[in-house]
Design a protein around this motif. Structure first.
Motif, mmCIF file in Angstrom:
data_model
loop_
_atom_site.group_PDB
_atom_site.id
_atom_site.type_symbol
_atom_site.label_atom_id
_atom_site.label_comp_id
_atom_site.label_asym_id
_atom_site.label_seq_id
_atom_site.Cartn_x
_atom_site.Cartn_y
_atom_site.Cartn_z
ATOM 1 N N PHE A 1 0.849 -1.179 0.000
ATOM 2 C CA PHE A 1 0.000 0.000 0.000
ATOM 3 C C PHE A 1 0.887 1.232 0.000
ATOM 4 O O PHE A 1 1.807 1.330 0.818
ATOM 5 N N SER A 2 0.630 2.138 -0.918
ATOM 6 C CA SER A 2 1.445 3.339 -1.028
ATOM 7 C C SER A 2 0.566 4.520 -1.412
ATOM 8 O O SER A 2 -0.279 4.411 -2.289
ATOM 9 N N GLN A 3 0.815 5.653 -0.761
ATOM 10 C CA GLN A 3 0.097 6.872 -1.112
ATOM 11 C C GLN A 3 0.824 7.638 -2.212
ATOM 12 O O GLN A 3 0.284 8.597 -2.739
ATOM 13 N N GLU A 4 2.023 7.217 -2.547
ATOM 14 C CA GLU A 4 2.812 7.839 -3.604
ATOM 15 C C GLU A 4 2.779 6.928 -4.837
ATOM 16 O O GLU A 4 2.026 5.971 -4.888
ATOM 17 N N ASN A 5 3.648 7.198 -5.775
ATOM 18 C CA ASN A 5 3.828 6.315 -6.928
ATOM 19 C C ASN A 5 4.375 4.980 -6.412
ATOM 20 O O ASN A 5 5.469 4.927 -5.866
ATOM 21 N N VAL B 1 7.881 -1.075 -5.788
ATOM 22 C CA VAL B 1 7.805 -2.420 -6.364
ATOM 23 C C VAL B 1 9.147 -2.798 -6.983
ATOM 24 O O VAL B 1 9.647 -3.912 -6.770
ATOM 25 N N HIS B 2 9.771 -1.885 -7.715
ATOM 26 C CA HIS B 2 11.042 -2.189 -8.384
ATOM 27 C C HIS B 2 12.196 -2.361 -7.405
ATOM 28 O O HIS B 2 13.167 -3.054 -7.716
ATOM 29 N N THR C 1 -8.848 6.667 0.970
ATOM 30 C CA THR C 1 -7.610 6.648 1.757
ATOM 31 C C THR C 1 -6.429 7.213 0.981
ATOM 32 O O THR C 1 -5.426 7.586 1.582
ATOM 33 N N GLY C 2 -6.533 7.203 -0.339
ATOM 34 C CA GLY C 2 -5.436 7.680 -1.169
ATOM 35 C C GLY C 2 -4.349 6.646 -1.412
ATOM 36 O O GLY C 2 -3.299 6.956 -1.957
ATOM 37 N N TYR C 3 -4.594 5.388 -1.041
ATOM 38 C CA TYR C 3 -3.590 4.333 -1.209
ATOM 39 C C TYR C 3 -3.751 3.601 -2.539
ATOM 40 O O TYR C 3 -4.872 3.270 -2.943
#
Length: 105
Positions: free
Chosen positions: A54-58, A63-64, A89-91
């Motif tokens: 879960f990430s609120q950013e890119n 992942v990489h 939530t923005g995730y």
């Protein structure tokens, strides 16, 4: 768990946190499978886990960075998929399924 600590991420097993960070992971055990042989004895146990990121950013840089660390820790990546974005939530939710082969003896 050390894989996620190297990324500076919080990690939870089977439960979602009440007040999560901007990036976190939830590990969800899926199944443990025994490969059988002619003598009906397990020769190999394969444990499957879904890594929910879960990430609120890119989410792509995360992942990489994570994929090579999973492979370096003898985990086989069996599936990857983008689940979606939760506007409340923005995730972003990204799932990686991994397998680990272990000796059942």
């Amino acid at each position: 768990m050390s894989v996620f600590r190297r990324l500076g991420m919080e990690v939870f097993t089977g439960t979602w946190p009440a007040l999560p960070a901007s990036d976190y992971a939830v590990l969800l055990p899926l199944v443990d499978v025994y490969d059988l042989h002619a003598d009906n004895q397990p020769g190999l146990e394969v444990q499957y886990v879904r890594v929910n990121l879960f990430s609120q950013e890119n989410y792509l840089p995360l992942v990489h960075r994570l994929l090579p660390l999973l492979r370096q820790n003898d985990l086989t990546i069996t599936e990857r998929r983008y689940i979606g974005h939760d506007p409340e939530t923005g995730y972003h939710h990204y799932a990686i399924e991994v397998a680990l082969a272990v000796d059942p003896h």
